[in-house]
Design an enzyme around this catalytic site. Structure first.
Site, PDB file in Angstrom:
ATOM      1  N   HIS A  30       5.012 -10.674  15.314  1.00 46.06           N
ATOM      2  CA  HIS A  30       5.723  -9.402  15.237  1.00 46.06           C
ATOM      3  C   HIS A  30       7.231  -9.637  15.176  1.00 46.06           C
ATOM      4  O   HIS A  30       7.936  -9.011  14.387  1.00 46.06           O
ATOM      5  CB  HIS A  30       5.369  -8.526  16.450  1.00 46.06           C
ATOM      6  CG  HIS A  30       6.228  -7.309  16.524  1.00 46.06           C
ATOM      7  ND1 HIS A  30       6.026  -6.219  15.712  1.00 46.06           N
ATOM      8  CD2 HIS A  30       7.331  -7.043  17.247  1.00 46.06           C
ATOM      9  CE1 HIS A  30       6.950  -5.327  15.954  1.00 46.06           C
ATOM     10  NE2 HIS A  30       7.755  -5.799  16.889  1.00 46.06           N
ATOM     11  N   ARG A  55      -4.063  -5.640   2.813  1.00 46.25           N
ATOM     12  CA  ARG A  55      -5.140  -6.177   3.664  1.00 46.25           C
ATOM     13  C   ARG A  55      -5.524  -5.093   4.667  1.00 46.25           C
ATOM     14  O   ARG A  55      -4.898  -4.958   5.716  1.00 46.25           O
ATOM     15  CB  ARG A  55      -4.654  -7.412   4.409  1.00 46.25           C
ATOM     16  CG  ARG A  55      -4.454  -8.652   3.551  1.00 46.25           C
ATOM     17  CD  ARG A  55      -4.020  -9.812   4.425  1.00 46.25           C
ATOM     18  NE  ARG A  55      -4.139 -11.098   3.783  1.00 46.25           N
ATOM     19  CZ  ARG A  55      -3.112 -11.771   3.253  1.00 46.25           C
ATOM     20  NH1 ARG A  55      -1.891 -11.277   3.291  1.00 46.25           N
ATOM     21  NH2 ARG A  55      -3.302 -12.940   2.696  1.00 46.25           N
ATOM     22  N   ARG A  60      -7.496  -3.635  -0.811  1.00 42.28           N
ATOM     23  CA  ARG A  60      -8.664  -4.514  -0.670  1.00 42.28           C
ATOM     24  C   ARG A  60      -9.567  -3.948   0.415  1.00 42.28           C
ATOM     25  O   ARG A  60      -9.104  -3.670   1.534  1.00 42.28           O
ATOM     26  CB  ARG A  60      -8.215  -5.918  -0.302  1.00 42.28           C
ATOM     27  CG  ARG A  60      -9.393  -6.840  -0.048  1.00 42.28           C
ATOM     28  CD  ARG A  60      -8.974  -8.260   0.176  1.00 42.28           C
ATOM     29  NE  ARG A  60      -8.505  -8.488   1.526  1.00 42.28           N
ATOM     30  CZ  ARG A  60      -8.106  -9.681   1.967  1.00 42.28           C
ATOM     31  NH1 ARG A  60      -8.098 -10.713   1.148  1.00 42.28           N
ATOM     32  NH2 ARG A  60      -7.698  -9.838   3.188  1.00 42.28           N
ATOM     33  N   GLU A  69     -12.039 -15.816  -4.957  1.00 46.30           N
ATOM     34  CA  GLU A  69     -11.715 -16.740  -3.876  1.00 46.30           C
ATOM     35  C   GLU A  69     -12.882 -17.632  -3.489  1.00 46.30           C
ATOM     36  O   GLU A  69     -12.810 -18.355  -2.505  1.00 46.30           O
ATOM     37  CB  GLU A  69     -11.146 -15.999  -2.669  1.00 46.30           C
ATOM     38  CG  GLU A  69     -11.985 -14.851  -2.168  1.00 46.30           C
ATOM     39  CD  GLU A  69     -11.333 -14.084  -1.033  1.00 46.30           C
ATOM     40  OE1 GLU A  69     -10.343 -14.551  -0.458  1.00 46.30           O
ATOM     41  OE2 GLU A  69     -11.829 -12.987  -0.721  1.00 46.30           O
ATOM     42  N   ASN A 126      -5.692 -18.897  -1.058  1.00 48.84           N
ATOM     43  CA  ASN A 126      -5.879 -19.430   0.302  1.00 48.84           C
ATOM     44  C   ASN A 126      -7.344 -19.804   0.523  1.00 48.84           C
ATOM     45  O   ASN A 126      -7.671 -20.917   0.903  1.00 48.84           O
ATOM     46  CB  ASN A 126      -5.467 -18.400   1.364  1.00 48.84           C
ATOM     47  CG  ASN A 126      -4.084 -17.841   1.122  1.00 48.84           C
ATOM     48  OD1 ASN A 126      -3.286 -18.450   0.440  1.00 48.84           O
ATOM     49  ND2 ASN A 126      -3.795 -16.676   1.682  1.00 48.84           N
ATOM     50  N   ASP A 127      -8.228 -18.842   0.260  1.00 52.89           N
ATOM     51  CA  ASP A 127      -9.648 -19.139   0.443  1.00 52.89           C
ATOM     52  C   ASP A 127     -10.197 -19.985  -0.695  1.00 52.89           C
ATOM     53  O   ASP A 127     -11.040 -20.846  -0.472  1.00 52.89           O
ATOM     54  CB  ASP A 127     -10.459 -17.841   0.570  1.00 52.89           C
ATOM     55  CG  ASP A 127     -10.435 -17.321   2.001  1.00 52.89           C
ATOM     56  OD1 ASP A 127     -10.492 -18.147   2.922  1.00 52.89           O
ATOM     57  OD2 ASP A 127     -10.329 -16.101   2.194  1.00 52.89           O
ATOM     58  N   ARG A 152      -8.964 -23.911   6.145  1.00 56.30           N
ATOM     59  CA  ARG A 152      -7.560 -23.592   5.897  1.00 56.30           C
ATOM     60  C   ARG A 152      -6.702 -23.580   7.158  1.00 56.30           C
ATOM     61  O   ARG A 152      -5.477 -23.633   7.086  1.00 56.30           O
ATOM     62  CB  ARG A 152      -7.431 -22.259   5.136  1.00 56.30           C
ATOM     63  CG  ARG A 152      -7.808 -21.034   5.932  1.00 56.30           C
ATOM     64  CD  ARG A 152      -7.998 -19.837   5.012  1.00 56.30           C
ATOM     65  NE  ARG A 152      -6.950 -18.838   5.156  1.00 56.30           N
ATOM     66  CZ  ARG A 152      -6.973 -17.648   4.574  1.00 56.30           C
ATOM     67  NH1 ARG A 152      -7.960 -17.313   3.769  1.00 56.30           N
ATOM     68  NH2 ARG A 152      -6.002 -16.792   4.759  1.00 56.30           N
ATOM     69  N   CYS A 188      -2.915 -13.508  -5.383  1.00 55.28           N
ATOM     70  CA  CYS A 188      -2.373 -12.895  -4.174  1.00 55.28           C
ATOM     71  C   CYS A 188      -2.400 -13.850  -2.978  1.00 55.28           C
ATOM     72  O   CYS A 188      -2.080 -13.466  -1.866  1.00 55.28           O
ATOM     73  CB  CYS A 188      -3.098 -11.590  -3.850  1.00 55.28           C
ATOM     74  SG  CYS A 188      -4.862 -11.818  -3.595  1.00 55.28           S
TER      75      CYS A 188
HETATM   76  C1  PEP Z   1      -6.660 -15.497  -0.021  1.00 50.89           C
HETATM   77  O1  PEP Z   1      -7.729 -15.908   0.444  1.00 50.89           O
HETATM   78  O2  PEP Z   1      -5.944 -16.167  -0.791  1.00 50.89           O
HETATM   79  C2  PEP Z   1      -6.178 -14.145   0.326  1.00 50.89           C
HETATM   80  C3  PEP Z   1      -5.106 -13.653  -0.253  1.00 50.89           C
HETATM   81  O3  PEP Z   1      -6.839 -13.455   1.281  1.00 50.89           O
HETATM   82  P1  PEP Z   1      -6.715 -13.726   2.870  1.00 50.89           P
HETATM   83  O4  PEP Z   1      -5.529 -14.647   3.076  1.00 50.89           O
HETATM   84  O5  PEP Z   1      -6.548 -12.394   3.493  1.00 50.89           O
HETATM   85  O6  PEP Z   1      -8.021 -14.384   3.174  1.00 50.89           O
HETATM   86 MG    MG Z   2      -9.172 -14.570   1.366  1.00 50.23          MG
END
Ligand code: PEP
Ligand code: MG
Length: 568
Positions: free
Chosen positions: A188, A295, A331, A430, A453-454, A464, A501
Site C-alpha cells: 500500500h 484484476r 478480467r 497464459e 507472468n503465468d 513464479r 498484460c
Molecule cells: C499474467 O499471468 O501474466 C497476468 C497478467 O495475470 P496475473 O499476474 O494476475 O496472474
Molecule cells: Mg495470470
C-alpha cells in the site's frame, strides 16, 4: 541502508520517525464468568473500529488523487468477517483469553499465513489486516492513536510500516519522501507513494531504530539507498543525480500526452493494469490509453462474502465512467492458486497453481460466475468495456464460459436492462495449451491478451514466486518469445489482435522487440507508461521487425537479454 524502490525519485529532508505505539495487551486468563463480558467488549470494539474506518474512508476521497474509499471498504469488511469473528470468540471462550489477547493471537496467525503467500499482491494484503488489528487493539487497550497530520516542510517519513489509515491522514504537502521497513513494490505504501509521485524506498531493515528524529536523510529512489550522512563529494554526486533525474522526469512527462506511434507510423496501444477504481488516478496522470487488465479478484478478496452483483456493478461502472470512451478490459476473477478468500474453503491442494482456480472455479460454480458477468454487462452501458477470461487451457472452457455469458445477456434482455450487446470478449493466453491451440481458439474470441507472468511459469515449469529459481525463468525466455510471435501472427491472420498484460509489457528494454513481433497492445503498471511510450515514439517499426527476428533466433534468455541491452 538499502531497500526496495517503491516510488522513483530523489528526496532530501528531515526525519520524522513514526513508531508503532506500544499496546498493553492483557495476557491473564479470564474466568468463565467473564467470557460474555469479553465477547461483548470485542463486539463493541468491532463497531467502534468500523465507525472510525468509515469516517477515514470518507476523508480518503479528498486526499488521494482519483481515489475512493476502496481500501477502507476492505477494512470495514474485515471487521465483519464471519470467520474472523468466530475465531476470536472461540479463543475467548475456549482458551479463556481477554478480548485484546484473542484479537492479537488470532490476527497474528492470519497475518503470518498471508505473508507467506507467493503472490506479492496478496502477501501485501497483510498490511490491511495489520491496520485493522492495530485499530481494534487501540480501541480495546485505550492506546492513543498515532498521527501524521501536522508535519514540518520537507519531512522524510521513517516508519516500520505505513497503514492506509496513516497515509490518508498524512500531511502530504510536507512529505518529501517515505522510508518504511515493511513492504514490497506492490504494498500500500508503494502504491500510495507512486500515485502521488513521492519518492519512496520500502523494506529498509532497521530504519526506525537506526535513523533518529530530526536527522537529515538522503533518499535515492533510483538505487534504493537511504543515507543519513554524506561526505562533501557524495553530496555533490547526490545533488547532480537528483537534478539529472528531475530533468529527465520532466522530459518523460511530455510523453503522458503524446500519441504512441513509431517514427514510421505503427501504433502501439499503451494501457495500464489496475486492481480497483483506486488506481485510475495514476492512469490519468501517466496518460494510459485504456485499461488492458482490470484484476477483479481484489474485489472478491476485500469482501467478507461473495460480492453481490450490485456492488460489483457500481465498482465496474465507476472505472468505466472515469475512463470515458477508452477501453477497459475487465478480467473475470482469477481466484485460487495463491489467491485465497476468507469466506471460501478451497481445501488442501498439492499444486494450487495447477489447481481449482480462475475459470475452472467459475465453470464449476456458474452462478457465482454469472453474477460477475451480469455486473460487467450492466456496467458496459456506461463506457467501453471488454470481457476477458483467465487461465483458459481448452476450447471447451471458452464455449462453456460463453454459454454462461449468453445466459446472462438473455436474462438482462428479458429484464429490460441496457448493456453493450457487442461487447468484445477475449481470453488470457497464459497456458502453453492455449497458445499451441491458438489457431483453433481464435474463432471463439475477439482478442488475445498474453499473461507473460503465468505463461512463463507454465512454459518453463518454474514457480513464479520461487526466488531460488528466478534465474531459470525470464519473461523473455526464448520459448515465451516464440509463443508470443505465434499467437500474435495467428490473431492477425484472423483479423483480430493480441496484447500483453504481464510484466514483460512494462519492461522498456523489450518494447522494440514487442513492437517488432507485431503485438498490438501493451498493458502495464501506470508508472511505466511514459517510459514505454518514449521507446515507441523514438523507434522505427521497420527496424524493430528486424530486431525481433534476430532476437527470435537466439537460443537462451541470457543471449536475448544481452541483445536488447546492446541496442540501447
Ligand atoms: C499474467 O499471468 O501474466 C497476468 C497478467 O495475470 P496475473 O499476474 O494476475 O496472474
Ligand atoms: Mg495470470
Amino acid at each position: 541502508m538499502k531497500g526496495i524502490i517503491a516510488s522513483e525519485g530523489y528526496a532530501v529532508g528531515t526525519a520524522c520517525v513514526f513508531k508503532n505505539e506500544k499496546m498493553a495487551i492483557c495476557h491473564d486468563k479470564i474466568e468463565e464468568s467473564q467470557v460474555d463480558l469479553e465477547i461483548q467488549r470485542f463486539t463493541k470494539a468491532l463497531d467502534i473500529a468500523r465507525a472510525q474506518i468509515e469516517e477515514i474512508g470518507q476523508k480518503a476521497g479528498a486526499v488521494l488523487e482519483g481515489s475512493d474509499a476502496d481500501v477502507f471498504k476492505a477494512h470495514a469488511a474485515i471487521t465483519q468477517d464471519r470467520s474472523l469473528i468466530k475465531k476470536v470468540n472461540k479463543a475467548i471462550k475456549s482458551e479463556r483469553l481477554t478480548a485484546d489477547n484473542a484479537v492479537d493471537t488470532v490476527m497474528k496467525k492470519l497475518i503470518e499465513k498471508f505473508s507467506k503467500m507467493d503472490h506479492p499482491l496478496i502477501r501485501e494484503r497483510t498490511a490491511d489486516l495489520r491496520d485493522v488489528r492495530d485499530r481494534l487493539l487501540r480501541v480495546l487497550t485505550g492506546a492513543e492513536s498515532r498521527s501524521l497530520e501536522a508535519l514540518p516542510p520537507d519531512t522524510i517519513i521513517i516508519a516500520e510500516n505505513l497503514t492506509p489509515s496513516d497515509t490518508v491522514t498524512m500531511d502530504i504537502d510536507h512529505v518529501a519522501g517515505i522510508v518504511s521497513e515493511i513492504g514490497g513494490s506492490t504494498s500500500h505504501t508503494a502504491i500510495f507513494a507512486r500515485s502521488l509521485g513521492i519518492p519512496a524506498v520500502v523494506g529498509v531493515t532497521g530504519a526506525v531504530s537506526l535513523i533518529k528524529k530530526g536527522q537529515m536523510v538522503y533518499l535515492n529512489g533510483e538505487t534504493g539507498s537511504v543515507e543519513t550522512e554524506l561526505t562533501g563529494d557524495e553530496l555533490k554526486t547526490f545533488q547532480r543525480a537528483k537534478e539529472a533525474y528531475d530533468a529527465n522526469m520532466q522530459e518523460l512527462f511530455r510523453y503522458a500526452e503524446a500519441e504512441s506511434i513509431t517514427k514510421d507510423g505503427y501504433h502501439m496501444e499503451i494501457c495500464a493494469n489496475i486492481g480497483s477504481f483506486h488506481d485510475c488516478g495514476a492512469i490519468q496522470k501517466f496518460g494510459a490509453e485504456g485499461v488492458g487488465l482490470f484484476r477483479t479478484e481484489f474485489l472478491y478478496m476485500g469482501s467478507s462474502d461473495w460480492p453481490a452483483e450490485e456492488y460489483q456493478f457500481s465498482e465496474y461502472k465507476k472505472v468505466l465512467e472515469m475512463m470515458g470512451n477508452r477501453p477497459v478490459i475487465i478480467r473475470t476473477f482469477d481466484i485460487g492458486g495463491d489467491k485465497e478468500l476468507p469466506y471460501y474453503d478451497f481445501g488442501e491442494e498439492d499444486n494450487p497453481f495447477l489447481g481449482y482456480r480462475a475459470i475452472r472455479l467459475c465453470l464449476d460454480q456458474p452462478d457465482i460466475f454469472k453474477t460477475q458477468l451480469r455486473a460487467i454487462l450492466r456496467a458496459s452501458a456506461y463506457g467501453h468495456a471488454r470481457i476477458m477470461y483467465p487461465m483458459i487451457s481448452s476450447i471447451e472452457e471458452i464455449k462453456s464460459a460463453n454459454e454462461v455469458l449468453s445466459a446472462a445477456k438473455t436474462e438482462l434482455k428479458n429484464e429490460g436492462v441496457a448493456f453493450d450487446e457487442n461487447i468484445a470478449c477475449g481470453i488470457m493466453m497464459e497456458t502453453p495449451a492455449a497458445c499451441i491451440l491458438a489457431e483453433d481458439i481464435i474463432d471463439f474470441v475477439d482478442f488475445f491478451s498474453i499473461g507473460t507472468n503465468d505463461l512463463t511459469q507454465y512454459t518453463t515449469a518454474v514457480d513464479r514466486g520461487n526466488k531460488r529459481l528466478s534465474h531459470l525463468s525470464a519473461p523473455y525466455h526464448p520459448a515465451v518469445l516464440r509463443l508470443i510471435k505465434y499467437v500474435t501472427d495467428v490473431s492477425h491472420k484472423a483479423g483480430k489482435w493480441t496484447g500483453i498484460c504481464g510484466e514483460l509489457a512494462g519492461m522498456d528494454d523489450f518494447t522494440e522487440i514487442l513492437v517488432g513481433l507485431g503485438v498490438d497492445e501493451l498493458s502495464m503498471s501506470a508508472g511505466s507508461v511514459i517510459k514505454v511510450r518514449k521507446q515507441v515514439i523514438e523507434m522505427d517499426a521497420f527496424k524493430a521487425k528486424i530486431a525481433a527476428k534476430e532476437a527470435l533466433a537466439l537460443k537462451t534468455s541470457e543471449a536475448i537479454w544481452e541483445y536488447v541491452k546492446n541496442r540501447r
